[in-house]
Each structure stands twice: as structure tokens, then as C-alpha cells.
Design a protein around this motif. Sequence first.
Motif, PDB file in Angstrom:
ATOM      1  N   THR A   1       0.459  11.762  15.384  1.00 39.32           N
ATOM      2  CA  THR A   1      -0.953  11.443  15.540  1.00 39.32           C
ATOM      3  C   THR A   1      -1.446  11.949  16.891  1.00 39.32           C
ATOM      4  O   THR A   1      -0.646  12.267  17.779  1.00 39.32           O
ATOM      5  CB  THR A   1      -1.187   9.922  15.431  1.00 39.32           C
ATOM      6  OG1 THR A   1      -2.583   9.637  15.480  1.00 39.32           O
ATOM      7  CG2 THR A   1      -0.483   9.171  16.551  1.00 39.32           C
TER       8      THR A   1
ATOM      9  N   SER B   1      -5.121   7.791  12.465  1.00 38.19           N
ATOM     10  CA  SER B   1      -4.846   8.734  11.388  1.00 38.19           C
ATOM     11  C   SER B   1      -3.768   9.701  11.845  1.00 38.19           C
ATOM     12  O   SER B   1      -3.613   9.958  13.043  1.00 38.19           O
ATOM     13  CB  SER B   1      -6.113   9.507  10.989  1.00 38.19           C
ATOM     14  OG  SER B   1      -6.560  10.298  12.064  1.00 38.19           O
ATOM     15  N   ASN B   2      -3.013  10.216  10.896  1.00 40.50           N
ATOM     16  CA  ASN B   2      -1.959  11.176  11.187  1.00 40.50           C
ATOM     17  C   ASN B   2      -2.444  12.591  10.953  1.00 40.50           C
ATOM     18  O   ASN B   2      -3.241  12.839  10.036  1.00 40.50           O
ATOM     19  CB  ASN B   2      -0.734  10.909  10.306  1.00 40.50           C
ATOM     20  CG  ASN B   2       0.066   9.721  10.788  1.00 40.50           C
ATOM     21  OD1 ASN B   2      -0.186   9.175  11.860  1.00 40.50           O
ATOM     22  ND2 ASN B   2       1.052   9.313  10.002  1.00 40.50           N
ATOM     23  N   VAL B   3      -1.960  13.519  11.759  1.00 45.32           N
ATOM     24  CA  VAL B   3      -2.254  14.934  11.523  1.00 45.32           C
ATOM     25  C   VAL B   3      -1.086  15.592  10.795  1.00 45.32           C
ATOM     26  O   VAL B   3      -1.196  16.717  10.312  1.00 45.32           O
ATOM     27  CB  VAL B   3      -2.541  15.672  12.846  1.00 45.32           C
ATOM     28  CG1 VAL B   3      -3.766  15.094  13.522  1.00 45.32           C
ATOM     29  CG2 VAL B   3      -1.324  15.607  13.778  1.00 45.32           C
TER      30      VAL B   3
ATOM     31  N   CYS C   1      -0.205  17.376   7.411  1.00 45.67           N
ATOM     32  CA  CYS C   1      -0.673  16.470   6.347  1.00 45.67           C
ATOM     33  C   CYS C   1      -1.597  15.434   6.957  1.00 45.67           C
ATOM     34  O   CYS C   1      -1.148  14.471   7.580  1.00 45.67           O
ATOM     35  CB  CYS C   1       0.522  15.788   5.661  1.00 45.67           C
ATOM     36  SG  CYS C   1       0.037  14.654   4.334  1.00 45.67           S
ATOM     37  N   ASP C   2      -2.912  15.650   6.810  1.00 46.83           N
ATOM     38  CA  ASP C   2      -3.870  14.663   7.304  1.00 46.83           C
ATOM     39  C   ASP C   2      -3.811  13.415   6.432  1.00 46.83           C
ATOM     40  O   ASP C   2      -3.697  13.503   5.205  1.00 46.83           O
ATOM     41  CB  ASP C   2      -5.291  15.239   7.274  1.00 46.83           C
ATOM     42  CG  ASP C   2      -5.433  16.418   8.221  1.00 46.83           C
ATOM     43  OD1 ASP C   2      -4.696  16.440   9.220  1.00 46.83           O
ATOM     44  OD2 ASP C   2      -6.269  17.301   7.964  1.00 46.83           O
TER      45      ASP C   2
ATOM     46  N   GLN D   1      -3.150  10.569   1.908  1.00 45.37           N
ATOM     47  CA  GLN D   1      -4.474  11.080   2.223  1.00 45.37           C
ATOM     48  C   GLN D   1      -5.592  10.156   1.750  1.00 45.37           C
ATOM     49  O   GLN D   1      -6.678  10.162   2.322  1.00 45.37           O
ATOM     50  CB  GLN D   1      -4.636  12.477   1.615  1.00 45.37           C
ATOM     51  CG  GLN D   1      -3.671  13.487   2.253  1.00 45.37           C
ATOM     52  CD  GLN D   1      -3.665  14.821   1.547  1.00 45.37           C
ATOM     53  OE1 GLN D   1      -3.622  14.889   0.327  1.00 45.37           O
ATOM     54  NE2 GLN D   1      -3.691  15.900   2.317  1.00 45.37           N
TER      55      GLN D   1
END
Length: 557
Positions: A341, A348-350, A367-368, A424
Motif C-alpha cells: 500500500t 487500499s492496496n496497489v 492489483c488495486d 477489487q
Amino acid sequence: MKKIAAGLGILLLAFVYYYITLPAINIHESGFWFFLGTVVVLLLVIYAVRKRLRSPQEIKSSKVMKAGLFLVLAIIVVYGVGTLLSSPIVNAKKYQQLVTPEERDFTEDIKEISYDQIPLLDKESAELLGNRKMGSMVDMVSQFEVSSLYSQINYQGQPYRVTPLVYASGIKWLTNQKEGIPAYIRIDMATQNTELVKLDKPIKYSESEYFNRNIYRHLRFKYPAYMFDQLSFEIDDEGTPYWICPVKKFNIGLFGGQTIGRVVLCNAQTGETKDYKIEDCPQWVDRAYPADLLLELYNYHGMLKNGFLNSVLGQKGCLKTTDGNNYLALDDDVWVYTGVTSVSGDKSNVGFVLMNQRTMETRYYVCDGAQERSAMDSAEGQVQNLKYQAAFPLLLNISDQPTYFMALKDGAGLVKKYAMVNVQKYQTVAIGDTVAECEKNYEKLLADNGIASGVGTESDISMTGTIEKMAQAVIEGNSHFYITLGGENAEVKGLEAGQTAQKFIFDIPVTEYPEIVGYDVGDSLTVHFIPEEPISTVTALGDKKPETGVDKKETTE
């Protein structure tokens, strides 16, 4: 004579200190510098007492005291300067390049794995099972306890946690150390089967031993210059217990840029050791790199891309791992999983990373999506009336969708249900009493919401036959029928090569297939199912898809 006695006394004190603290005789070991400084100070104190140097003037006039104090100061300066020159402040680029993540494709690397390879338990749940198993062993429970190590390994292709027994107290050690520790705990993380494995030869070298059989002291006297990181307890393919002892390697200055350079394997029964370079570490070893070290290395890579000052002030482009991690079994290795993140705290994760605990290989996947904590909250919201708590999730590939999979535990820490959350679109949450049921519900949600096209709820494996046995049970207030099919015309379709067509036991919940109440022993029936042992989950009844109804029942005379 007095000088000899004084010298022997100093040596004895130094040995006792060394025997207790066990510093590595290595300039890269910070404890060695502290040990060295302590010895010099001790020598100066004894010298001052013998020479009766009481005032500062007397100490200053002594050449020995001056030389000793200069040596102590030199040790402090070398340690301080070495620490600074080894730090990320002046070596940001070197730290950032300690690991080089390779960007990979999620759907290619993370294949859909079978249920018997998914670790359904976390360490806390494993501890509960281990303690419960130990409590049932009346011949051992008064003398031994279960260690809290619970190392995650792959054993014969399955995810396990293993941990040794330890002596219950110093008195219990005194009365049992001659025979040693007779067993270890082995827990199948997929089936939750817990075994207490009794050994032909007892464990003689462990963390709970005193004196020379203590594993840390045993290693130190064999390898006085090696700097050992966290030890783990593992078993080889034959079930022999070993201590896996990674040796630190510092790549930047005196104390910076730690990785693992070597691995010492110590047979826990005999104390025999084998020393390997990290690249030659045997395949069955799963944990040469501690998870904490791998996460630290990736954080260096993500935070120091634009230098040290940027990581503290502007933080442009800075990434870090999320709070928490889990383990995934791939290619007969254990990989540490965690999300990635930004430092902005947007929840949220990137993307996420997988880091190999044997080789340090690092894979990055773009992977957002939601952070793990958000997914856990979403899953807990689905069962908020039951007040279940979500374990830290695993990342799985379900229908080519990155999916958080997690166990839901009650207040006692026991696993009650399972949840799958789309990474997602974390509002897409499926709950099930079994993994198969959870996946079926999840795939239906994906299809209904148009997230994954072509996703259905019916398995392509089916069996047609005559109902030979039929029993009913109530599970958490819902009725389930358990049936077996057979007969001369019994037929199984869709099994892969190597799978057997043994008599399956099928679980048919009445809430989903109320028509099953119209069947009885002797009737002919077709079921679509996911093969599991000992009970297979039914995904449809009849030859038609579930939404179109079941086949007409045929009664066998």
C-alpha cells in the motif's frame, strides 16, 4: 601467585558472561563489541582495585588506566561510526536494492489450488489444537508442554505446522532430561488433523534445554563466529526433527543490509549439524528467511526508491507492506504473502508480494483493491450477529479473480465458517460452513454481479446411481441429507486422471435442495459434486442445471 589467581578469576568471569550471553566472535555482531567493552571495563576495575586507585588524579596518572580508557573510547567510536555508515541514511540506494521484485501475472502464477492444499488455520488456531491434543495425553501432560513455535512448512505436499514439546518446568527438566523430549506436534492445516508424533529417538537439543544441550549454546560452541537469526523447527520428508538455523550476512558496512548467507541444519535428536550456503539449502527446508526479515527488506525497497530524505519528508512514490502477513504453499516452498500500500493511509492496496522463505525470491503483482483489514471487516459484517472474528486472509485465485480467503473464528478461537472476499470489489462477500460451500456461493456471486463471465455453480463432475444409504442430520439448525450411490449401473463422469471412483458420501443441504426429501433408498439419482474426503459437497441435483430443476425421480423396483 596472586596475579595468576586474579588472571584466572578474570577469565572465569569472562567465560561465565560469554556462556550466558553467547555473542558471536564476529566484528559484524553488535553484541561482540558490547562483550569486548565489558571485558575491558572489568579488567580496568580489577586493576584499579588491586592498585588501590581511588582518586581521579591517581587514575589519570596510571598509564594502564589511560590505555584502557582509550581502548573503551575507541570501541565506542568504532561502534557508533560503524552504525552510522551502515545505516540507510547514507546507503539508501544499497538498501533499496537488497531485493529486486519481479513483476508477475497473478492468474499465471497463482493457479486455482485444491482444498487440501489451502491452510485453513492460522497460528492461533493451531496453538489451540496443539494444546488440546497435549491435554489428552495423560502420560505426558504433567511433564511437558507444547512450544509456541508452530513453524509453517510443506510436508509431503501438504501445508502443516509443527512444534516440539518442551519441559514443563526446571524441575521437570531435571527429572526428564536424561531421556529427552519424546514427541512433537504435527497439524495438517487443511484438514485440522492434529497428531502427537512419538519418536523412536527423543529430541535431545532444544530451546528448553539447559547448559550444553541448549540449541543456542550447542550452535555457538560449534560455530563461534556465526551470527544466527531466528531458529525454526521443521521435519524432513521422513519426519525427522531438525532445527533450521539461518546465519546472518551483512552486506552494507559493519551492521547494515542483513540477509541470510548460510543455513545450518541441526538434527534435534543427535545434535549433528550440516552447514550449507544459502543457495545450496536442501529443497525440503521451508524457512531459511524469517518472515519479519523478508518484510523489512521489501519495505526498504518500497520506501527508499527516491532516497532516505524522501522516505521521511515528502514520501513521494513510497510504498510499504500492510500490517500482517500470511503464508502460501507454491512449488513445494512456503511463500510469505502481504499486501502493498502507499504511505498515505488510504486503506487500499496497489498490489501484493510473495517472498520465498528459502531463496528470498520476491514476486510483485499489480492489483488495486481493498486492504486485508477492510476485507476482514467486510467478512465480519456478514456474520456480525454471531460476533465471529476473521483471521488474516490468504490470497487465492478463484475463477481468475484475486480473492481474499479467511477463516471466521468464534470467541474461543475455533474456526466456524469461511469467507471469500473479492479483492477489487470487497463488498462481494461469500460465507460458507465448508470451503467448498463458500467457493460455490462466491462463484455464484461473481456470476450474478457480472464480475467473472462464465462462472457457474455446477461442478462438471457427476455421479449417477441408486441411493444405497441415506441419513439425516441437523447442523447449526439446518437439515442435511447424507447419501451414498451405487448399483450395477452406477457411473461417474468428469474425474481427472488419478482420481478413483470410490463410493462417495454426498452432503445435500435441504435449504438448497428441498426436493431431496422426496427421495428414498433405492431411488435413482444424479448428483454434481466436488470430490472431497470424507464427504463431497453437492453442487447440483440431476442432469440439468440447478436453476431448471432436478431430473424426474425414478424408483427402482
